[in-house]
Design an enzyme around this catalytic site. Structure first.
Site, PDB file in Angstrom:
ATOM      1  N   GLU A 212      -3.125   3.425   4.232  1.00 57.87           N
ATOM      2  CA  GLU A 212      -3.581   3.002   2.900  1.00 57.87           C
ATOM      3  C   GLU A 212      -4.901   3.706   2.641  1.00 57.87           C
ATOM      4  O   GLU A 212      -5.951   3.269   3.118  1.00 57.87           O
ATOM      5  CB  GLU A 212      -3.756   1.469   2.867  1.00 57.87           C
ATOM      6  CG  GLU A 212      -2.476   0.685   3.039  1.00 57.87           C
ATOM      7  CD  GLU A 212      -1.552   0.762   1.822  1.00 57.87           C
ATOM      8  OE1 GLU A 212      -2.034   1.128   0.730  1.00 57.87           O
ATOM      9  OE2 GLU A 212      -0.358   0.472   1.970  1.00 57.87           O
ATOM     10  N   CYS A 250     -10.917   1.508  -3.579  1.00 57.31           N
ATOM     11  CA  CYS A 250      -9.935   2.598  -3.531  1.00 57.31           C
ATOM     12  C   CYS A 250      -9.154   2.708  -4.829  1.00 57.31           C
ATOM     13  O   CYS A 250      -8.761   3.796  -5.227  1.00 57.31           O
ATOM     14  CB  CYS A 250      -8.974   2.354  -2.375  1.00 57.31           C
ATOM     15  SG  CYS A 250      -8.145   0.768  -2.487  1.00 57.31           S
TER      16      CYS A 250
END
Ligand code: NAD
Length: 483
Positions: A212, A250
């Site tokens: 991720e 993110c």
């Protein structure tokens, strides 16, 4: 817990998995409920640790960490038996008489790495999937959020089976030592740079990996004709840039694409909304997070130190090193070759890039690495279709940013440089499971067309079976040939 006795710890974890107790729904439920209880009972302490590590407001902490985790836990608890159940599948006629099913089984001993920006949320969200799927797990929280890391190390053993779930604290050397072990799965949240290290270590043992990662998430602002829609869009956009950890996220907006002719109006709207959210002096408010540490502060400072970049600042730009604070900052057309436009910003700078036509944003995005998320504010359905079909990214969200993270019926994850593997909701369960293929054949009938000695008749038979030509099959079976 520390690394000192890693070998014994690994043996204890393996033994817990071998004991098969983690496979029962009862065990899984007890752990998920334990996590839920910890979030309820220790809410204030979590708020305190998040404030201490990153200056996160409790409301933001609840929205993005405690609340999101609570929702995921409730979902896992309500769907657990369904997720665990084997799923019948259709089997082709070539395998007749047969039944098929997919049986999910846990992978074993899994390792989870998390980051400092959502130090509780991103440590526990994958853990929910790992536990729901019946695994034992080690979580290595980020050393850059030390209060949250020690909170997890202290409380997880009190609420969960501590022979099956461990928190191992530490920095790079700890992470490297952990990576020497043989894991059945590594779930890594972090930077692409460290992901290379993780994948190399995993390759040694052929360990499956989920990555991720991050990248530069663009937002496209197609100037909306209705004033109300425009204002709603700007509010969502400002939240998508500065509302999560002051840009240290993110899925936060990295840069904004607008048509040249609308740029100054959009910048004015952004400035007004920033003022509305954070007041005249954002540094005074407690509604905006601090930069995590001095290294990141200096990294961000360097991004705007370049004179050509500095010259493009049209709003904000104040930096307070002592308080690790950087003001929400807007830049208009910084050079595309500058570092601020070639690396992930992960901070409160928003470059606004102007284009002749908003449709040019498609080519702009396509010529760069695939982002984790693309946000597009538009009501133009043709443009929406083009964004979906002509760009590639972990996700596409129209008319908002960030909210996709909370929708656990959608997979969360990247593509290309932004990572691979998917989680959230059932996707987390699947990510930590092996879907074992189970086929049951019966002895009721035995057709010989799949075995030698071969003949033209058998070729016809196989052709009919593979083509799902049931009439031809029937005719062949009763000894007739179709004309
Ligand atoms: P990072 O890669 O520096 O650290 C992540 C984890 O890896 C930490 O636990 C850290 O201790 C460990 N680590 C650091 N160096 C290591 C090494 N040499 N060997 C092994 N392990 C090591 O990332 P970060 O600074 O904590 O987080 C920021 C990055 O993470 C950004 O790129 C951001 O986009 C990404 N991120 C992605 C998601 C997502 O869900 N996709 C969420 C948050 C952050």
């Amino acid at each position: 817990m520390e690394l000192l006795h890693l070998e014994e710890t690994m043996e204890e974890l393996r033994e817990s998995f071998r004991s098969r107790r983690t496979r029962s729904a009862t065990w899984r439920r007890a752990q998920l409920k334990g996590l839920l209880r910890m979030l309820e009972e220790k809410e204030e302490e979590i708020f305190k640790t998040l404030k201490e590590d990153i200056g996160k407001h409790s409301a933001e902490a609840f929205r993005d960490e405690i609340g999101t985790l609570t929702k995921s836990l409730n979902l896992a608890l309500s769907c657990l038996e369904d997720w665990m159940a084997s799923k019948k599948v259709h089997v082709p006629v070539i395998a007749f008489p047969t039944s098929g099913e997919i049986v999910p089984e846990p992978l074993g001993v899994v390792l989870i790495f998390s980051t400092w920006n959502f130090p509780i949320g991103l440590a526990l969200e994958p853990l929910i999937g790992a536990i729901a799927a019946g695994n034992v797990a080690v979580v290595k929280p980020s050393e850059l959020a030390p209060a949250c890391s020690s909170f997890l190390a202290k409380h997880i053993p009190m609420y969960l089976d501590n022979k099956a779930v461990k928190i191992i604290e530490g920095g790079v050397s700890t992470a490297e030592r952990l990576l020497e072990e043989k894991w059945d799965k590594i779930f890594f949240t972090g930077s692409a740079q460290v992901a290379h290290v993780v994948m190399s270590a995993a390759a040694k043992h052929l360990t499956p990996v989920t990555l991720e990662l991050g990248g530069k998430c663009p937002a496209i602002f197609d100037y909306l004709s209705s004033l109300r829609d425009r204002e709603v869009a700007i509010r969502r956009l400002v939240n998508g840039k500065w509302g999560l950890c002051n840009g240290q996220a993110c899925i936060g907006i990295d840069y904004l694409l607008v048509e040249e002719k609308h740029a100054s109006k959009v910048i004015d709207l952004l400035k007004n909304r920033i003022k509305n959210f954070y007041g005249d002096s954002p540094q005074e408010t407690n509604s905006i997070s601090r930069i995590i540490n001095k290294n990141h502060f200096m990294r961000l400072k360097n991004l705007i130190e370049d004179p050509t970049v500095k010259a493009s600042i049209v709003h904000g730009g104040a930096l307070d090193e002592d308080n690790l604070f950087i003001e929400p900052t807007i830049l208009l057309d910084p050079p595309l070759k500058s570092q601020i436009m070639t690396t992930e910003i992960f901070g409160p700078f928003l470059p606004v890039i102007t284009l002749t036509k908003i449709e040019d944003s498609i080519e702009f995005i396509r010529s760069r690495p695939q982002p984790l998320a693309i946000y597009t504010f538009t009501k133009d359905e043709t443009f929406k279709k083009r964004i979906i079909s002509e760009t590639s990214s972990g996700s596409v969200t129209f008319n908002d940013a960030i909210i996709q993270f909370a929708c656990d019926t959608l997979p969360f994850g990247g593509v290309g440089q932004s990572g691979f593997g998917k989680y959230h909701g059932k996707f987390s369960f699947d990510e930590f499971s092996h879907g074992k293929a189970v086929l049951r054949r019966s002895f009721i009938t035995e057709l010989s067309f799949g075995y030698p000695p071969w003949s033209d008749y058998k070729i016809r038979f196989l052709r009919a079976a593979y083509n799902f030509d049931y009439i031809a099959l029937f005719l062949l079976l009763i000894g007739l040939k179709r004309k």
